[in-house]
Design a protein around this motif. Sequence first.
Motif, PDB file in Angstrom:
ATOM      1  N   PHE A  40      48.594  48.316  42.862  1.00  0.00           N
ATOM      2  CA  PHE A  40      48.872  46.922  42.552  1.00  0.00           C
ATOM      3  C   PHE A  40      48.454  46.674  41.104  1.00  0.00           C
ATOM      4  CE2 PHE A  40      48.113  46.938  47.126  1.00  0.00           C
ATOM      5  CZ  PHE A  40      49.170  46.173  47.612  1.00  0.00           C
ATOM      6  N   GLY A  41      49.283  45.965  40.368  1.00  0.00           N
ATOM      7  CA  GLY A  41      48.946  45.624  38.994  1.00  0.00           C
ATOM      8  C   GLY A  41      49.536  44.286  38.610  1.00  0.00           C
ATOM      9  N   ASN A  85      42.069  48.597  33.445  1.00  0.00           N
ATOM     10  CA  ASN A  85      43.530  48.702  33.499  1.00  0.00           C
ATOM     11  C   ASN A  85      44.180  47.618  34.348  1.00  0.00           C
ATOM     12  OD1 ASN A  85      43.476  51.002  31.917  1.00  0.00           O
ATOM     13  ND2 ASN A  85      43.320  52.377  33.677  1.00  0.00           N
ATOM     14  N   LEU A  86      43.369  46.755  34.924  1.00  0.00           N
ATOM     15  CA  LEU A  86      43.858  45.666  35.776  1.00  0.00           C
ATOM     16  C   LEU A  86      44.728  46.195  36.909  1.00  0.00           C
ATOM     17  CD1 LEU A  86      44.759  42.926  33.112  1.00  0.00           C
ATOM     18  CD2 LEU A  86      42.646  43.188  34.422  1.00  0.00           C
ATOM     19  N   THR A  87      44.225  47.194  37.605  1.00  0.00           N
ATOM     20  CA  THR A  87      44.962  47.773  38.735  1.00  0.00           C
ATOM     21  C   THR A  87      44.065  47.918  39.962  1.00  0.00           C
ATOM     22  OG1 THR A  87      44.481  50.027  37.968  1.00  0.00           O
ATOM     23  CG2 THR A  87      46.560  49.060  37.266  1.00  0.00           C
ATOM     24  N   VAL A  88      44.715  47.861  41.108  1.00  0.00           N
ATOM     25  CA  VAL A  88      44.052  48.119  42.392  1.00  0.00           C
ATOM     26  C   VAL A  88      44.765  49.316  43.023  1.00  0.00           C
ATOM     27  CG1 VAL A  88      43.390  47.183  44.633  1.00  0.00           C
ATOM     28  CG2 VAL A  88      43.601  45.650  42.657  1.00  0.00           C
ATOM     29  N   THR A  91      40.286  38.428  43.014  1.00  0.00           N
ATOM     30  CA  THR A  91      40.294  37.201  42.217  1.00  0.00           C
ATOM     31  C   THR A  91      39.855  37.475  40.791  1.00  0.00           C
ATOM     32  OG1 THR A  91      39.781  35.916  44.201  1.00  0.00           O
ATOM     33  CG2 THR A  91      39.406  34.854  42.080  1.00  0.00           C
ATOM     34  N   LYS A  92      38.816  38.271  40.630  1.00  0.00           N
ATOM     35  CA  LYS A  92      38.309  38.590  39.292  1.00  0.00           C
ATOM     36  C   LYS A  92      39.317  39.410  38.499  1.00  0.00           C
ATOM     37  CE  LYS A  92      34.472  40.910  36.927  1.00  0.00           C
ATOM     38  NZ  LYS A  92      33.210  41.688  37.116  1.00  0.00           N
TER      39      LYS A  92
END
Length: 470
Positions: free
Chosen positions: A117-118, A49-52, A96-97
Amino acid sequence: MSIRVAPYTSYHELAKKNDNSRIWLEGEPLLRAGYEPGGFFRVSFNMDNLTVRLQFIPDSAEARKLHKEKQVRKVSGRKMKDWVKPIVDICNADVTKLFGDFCRFRAQAFANGVIEFGVHPEELSRIQRESAFKTNLEKGELRKGDAFLGIGISSAGITEGFNRIGVRTKQVWAVEMEARYLDVACQNAPEVYRNAHLFAGKVEEIEKDLLEPVDAFSFSMPCTNHSLQGKAKKALSTAEDGDEVTALFGVVEMIKAANPALLFSENVPAAKDSVTYKLLIKELTRLGYTCKEMILDQKHSGALDRRTRYWFVAYSNGLALGDIDVAEQDMVFANFGEIMESEEAYTGSWHDIEKLKRREAINKEKGRGFSMSLLTPASSVINTLPRNITKHQVSNPVVPSSDLKSYRLPTVHEHADMKLVPRRLVGHASATTAHEGLGQGIAYLHAVGLAEATLSKAMGKHSDQLALSL
């Protein structure tokens, strides 16, 4: 410390530190989520989901033990005048990845101690449109939408330019304020518009959630207010004084909704330096497009009609197409005589030429620059035929009789041939409507050439010089 209950959303540039990407947040958003300096938080990454995700953990012996074991991180702080600002900062290979080549991120703070974070939504839109464009280009068919369709001339030109590179188009939707123009477009190209969602209305009022995504979007905002004649007629000091200027907002909303990778637009040359187009290009640049502006004239159209137009193409930054050069064209017809109907074959009305001569004389007396424009078989450069040609204005090109006592208007087919517009696009319409569509339309090969040049760059191909099929 009390927790604010409403969320906080913020947008940031992705920073770099020691060759790694860095995400961070400080102050009020952390306070909203209950973060206190000296407290701790757990970090989890969702690569799908490209989230932190950050989860706050209050200070405790157990939390300090987890921190010592590097399983959680500590909320830092900065002393302000009478309070301590909480700060979180994450910079490592995982960040970074996850963010890759993205350069912006969004942070959202919630009342339950969660920070997410996204990828910035506009960055995500850019990647989505570029991915869809490349996928569809490989399949050989691009989805297309149009606004200010008119009778479909510019749209057909863009489609033909794509076709010459071997790429088909699927017309997904089209917008036109005049329903009668939509009727003509559909009658002349039923196979194009049969399965397209058609909108009859102003671009400002179209419900943007009804617009499906497309790969290419062609539009031509109203030009009357940009031309010298239009400003004089409406007593406008700038184009932006006209009511039609609100079309800009409709166009921008359509672009955001449909998220095309390619944009094509044309207008009168004076529009290039207008506030309207400067704002549009600034916003497109902000949204992640590269804009290339150009003036295309008779050298690029190969047409008798000397129509000169301001064009721009915008492409999503990740496509990296560079400059777009439209090829110059040889003249298709040497002069008006090659397309002119004979007096014997012409069955329309003739008009007393003395009326035009009297108007011309009045214009000269008053210092006006409007004079008669007579079309002869030898005419190789013809003043642009406008949309209101049927109003018999003195400066519009007309065809005199052999005895010079009367005149006629150019026929619809002559008008189309002068702009190299395929005759199939002006059928099923009254002469008035056809002339309007042609007069406010384009020099056909401008659209064909620009679309072909742009897609050639996208495909890394170069085709032979355009061949016209009237």
